[in-house]
Write a protein that holds these residues in place. Structure first.
Motif, PDB file in Angstrom:
ATOM      1  N   GLY A 390       6.406  -9.546   4.519  1.00  0.00           N
ATOM      2  CA  GLY A 390       6.505  -9.456   3.119  1.00  0.00           C
ATOM      3  C   GLY A 390       5.251 -10.115   2.479  1.00  0.00           C
ATOM      4  N   ILE A 391       4.721 -11.112   2.925  1.00  0.00           N
ATOM      5  CA  ILE A 391       3.400 -11.495   2.381  1.00  0.00           C
ATOM      6  C   ILE A 391       2.325 -10.556   2.629  1.00  0.00           C
ATOM      7  N   TYR A 392       2.287  -9.913   3.742  1.00  0.00           N
ATOM      8  CA  TYR A 392       1.369  -8.860   4.237  1.00  0.00           C
ATOM      9  C   TYR A 392       1.208  -7.846   2.965  1.00  0.00           C
ATOM     10  N   LYS A 393       2.608  -7.359   3.094  1.00  0.00           N
ATOM     11  CA  LYS A 393       2.684  -6.261   2.101  1.00  0.00           C
ATOM     12  C   LYS A 393       2.418  -6.453   0.526  1.00  0.00           C
ATOM     13  N   ALA A 394       2.761  -7.769   0.066  1.00  0.00           N
ATOM     14  CA  ALA A 394       2.635  -8.338  -1.226  1.00  0.00           C
ATOM     15  C   ALA A 394       1.069  -8.105  -1.609  1.00  0.00           C
ATOM     16  N   LEU A 395       0.357  -8.756  -0.690  1.00  0.00           N
ATOM     17  CA  LEU A 395      -1.149  -8.934  -0.623  1.00  0.00           C
ATOM     18  C   LEU A 395      -1.951  -7.839  -0.579  1.00  0.00           C
ATOM     19  N   ALA A 396      -1.587  -7.080   0.194  1.00  0.00           N
ATOM     20  CA  ALA A 396      -2.260  -5.647   0.417  1.00  0.00           C
ATOM     21  C   ALA A 396      -1.961  -4.807  -0.674  1.00  0.00           C
ATOM     22  N   MET A 397      -0.729  -4.585  -1.230  1.00  0.00           N
ATOM     23  CA  MET A 397      -0.311  -3.912  -2.180  1.00  0.00           C
ATOM     24  C   MET A 397      -1.024  -4.256  -3.442  1.00  0.00           C
ATOM     25  N   GLY A 398      -0.985  -5.605  -3.615  1.00  0.00           N
ATOM     26  CA  GLY A 398      -1.752  -6.252  -4.969  1.00  0.00           C
ATOM     27  C   GLY A 398      -3.191  -6.540  -4.778  1.00  0.00           C
ATOM     28  N   SER A 399      -4.033  -5.939  -3.547  1.00  0.00           N
ATOM     29  CA  SER A 399      -5.288  -6.174  -3.702  1.00  0.00           C
ATOM     30  C   SER A 399      -5.853  -5.560  -4.499  1.00  0.00           C
ATOM     31  N   PRO A 400      -7.213  -6.366  -4.902  1.00  0.00           N
ATOM     32  CA  PRO A 400      -7.740  -7.561  -4.659  1.00  0.00           C
ATOM     33  C   PRO A 400      -7.152  -8.882  -5.559  1.00  0.00           C
TER      34      PRO A 400
END
Length: 531
Positions: A390-400
């Motif tokens: 979930g952390i990965y997906k949230a950070l990637a989807m909201g990058s940068p």
């Protein structure tokens, strides 16, 4: 698609349907019998009234809504690659020898000018005036400190402190409970993460910010507009009439009104067994907000952060726009349904923009600001996250723009588990799930020796076991995140990108803008085939 939620019965409210056959819309048994002995919510509400609004028992549980939204983060999958490696330290050439998953850097940072670093891109939800936060605070605080993550102390802590003392102007003069909380975090804090305290309407009226700045010289404070679990102010339950009267005198909303003689008589005979203390609704005004930010800086806070909830698209845009203009150091969006120690259950189930949809909107709005040349504040996402994927997906989807994920219940559970392991050891009553690993603390917790080397034998004797629980969970999360990132050939958090995700449904693509699985990288693949 069927109903997304079955109403009228849930373990959270300690209710259930008598029948296996239930009308989907109402949650009422298809055959409702005159003489039924219970225990659906309508049945229980018929004699306990408002009590059925809240999950329980208060102070012993946390609750999370279970509405099954049409689209969530499970509709995304993570891309894996067999070529290259991004984010390795300067001068390090990518190879099978250097691109090892333990070399992935999971550190992140937030802040407009003065940055705060965290060893893992997650931090706690607001642990405020509920009993579940108070009783477990030392475990939570020390665990966050040794894990190198930020700890958010929620609203109303000073206001409900039984030992609170006021100055001549009715402001906080002394709050032993707040002092205890700050000291617990600072004791083993080593420079990663920080403790920050939230302000709501009552906290502002009581002068909590001034108390924190003058006595504790804290670096950061957080303004709270809302949270994902509810769209009204915070609540707790109160067990005694004297306590209810005291909190009303301090300016809180208390229901039922403890000053009414009828309520006092009902409490005396046992019909009313508890009261609820509520906070007021906040009102957002741009001029007031900007003045509040300036004032908080003027009394000594280096950083001011903002927490907002699952409000409408209007408030979502307002938070981002005002946050940019005021240069807030971190803006956290908390999507529905959220978790709670005390929130109305129907509200948790039925209000607000779900986290996946909310983050998609925030990203869209952040892009608009960025394209206009306006700086976007560092962002964090909350709303039901519990693991590294979930952390990965949230950070990637909201990058940068997104720098971290805020976790509520997921970071509380390890603290409670560790605490309970200590109690079970003292009682010589370990459950089989734990006893299979041993009967000593250093057998049960693999990180015990590592922490003993860091802090020494004497310190470890006083280490709350809930802190070991949180540290263990943080290490699992870190390693799991390192593995996922290495598979995507991203060796630094800053290198995560929206193209590292694919949407498994076209609806998820429509909401988030993430490429549909059958379109992601198709142009590159087609070019390879044509060469």
């Amino acid at each position: 698609m069927g109903n997304l939620r079955q109403p009228n019965a849930n373990e959270a409210t300690r209710t259930f349907n008598r029948s296996k056959s239930v009308a989907p819309m109402s949650g009422i048994c298809t055959r409702c019998i005159d003489g039924c002995r219970g225990n659906c919510e309508i049945f229980k509400s018929s004699f306990r009234g408002r009590e059925v609004l809240y999950p329980g028992p208060f102070g012993e549980i946390t609750a999370g809504a279970d509405k099954d939204y049409p689209v969530d983060y499970s509709h995304l999958n993570i891309q894996g690659y067999a070529i290259g490696a991004q984010g390795l330290p300067d001068g390090i050439e990518a190879s099978p020898e250097t691109a090892r998953f333990p070399n992935v850097d999971t550190e992140t940072e937030y802040g407009w000018n003065k940055k705060v670093r965290m060893s893992v891109p997650m931090f706690t939800g607001a642990l405020g005036s509920t009993d579940i936060a108070r009783k477990n605070w030392e475990h939570f605080a020390v665990g966050a400190a040794i894990s190198g993550i930020t700890l958010v102390c929620g609203e109303n802590v000073c206001g409900v402190d039984p030992e609170l003392k006021f100055d001549g102007e009715g402001k906080v003069k002394e709050s032993p409970e707040m002092d205890r909380r700050i000291e617990a975090y600072n004791r083993l804090h080593e420079g990663y993460g920080e403790m920050l305290v939230q302000l709501n309407v009552e906290d502002t009226n009581l002068g909590v910010a001034e108390y924190l700045a003058s006595k504790h010289n804290m670096d950061t404070i957080e303004i709270k507009w809302g949270q994902g679990a509810k769209c009204i102010g915070g609540e707790i339950k109160v067990k005694t009439l004297d306590r209810a009267l005291e909190l009303k005198r301090r300016g809180y909303i208390v229901t039922p009104d403890p000053e009414l003689s009828s309520v006092q008589e009902a409490f005396k005979v046992g019909a009313i067994r508890e009261f609820e203390r509520h906070s007021r609704l906040g009102f957002v005004d741009k001029e007031d907000f900007m003045e509040q930010i300036d004032y908080l800086h003027s009394i000594g806070f280096d950083r001011v952060t903002l927490k907002t909830g699952a409000y409408s698209m209007t408030e979502t845009a307002i938070a981002l726009k005002y946050g940019s203009e005021a240069k807030v150091d971190l803006l956290t969006y908390d999507g529905a349904p959220g978790g709670t120690g005390m929130s109305p259950w129907p509200m948790m189930e039925e209000w607000g923009i779900p986290a996946f949809y909310l983050q998609s909107l925030v990203y869209e709005f952040a892009e608009k600001l960025n394209n206009k040349g306006e700086k976007v504040p560092d962002l964090a996402m909350a709303g039901g996250f519990s693991s590294e994927d979930g952390i990965y997906k949230a950070l990637a989807m909201g990058s940068p723009y997104f720098k971290a994920v805020c976790m509520g219940r997921a970071l509380m559970i390890p603290g409670m588990v560790g605490k309970n392991i200590g109690s079970w050891l003292d009682e010589e009553n370990l459950p089989k799930t734990v006893a299979e690993y041993g009967h000593r603390v250093d057998e049960i917790f693999p990180h015990y020796e590592e922490l003993e080397e860091r802090y020494g034998e004497n310190e470890m004797k006083n280490m709350p076991l809930g802190a070991l629980g949180i540290y263990s969970y943080a290490q699992k999360t870190k390693v799991g995140l390192q593995q996922l990132m290495a598979g995507s050939r991203k060796f630094n958090i800053s290198k995560l990108d929206r193209k590292d995700l694919m949407a498994l449904t076209e609806e998820a693509t429509k909401i988030s803008g993430i490429d549909y699985v059958m379109d992601a990288y198709r142009d590159v693949a087609e070019q390879i085939l044509e060469e």
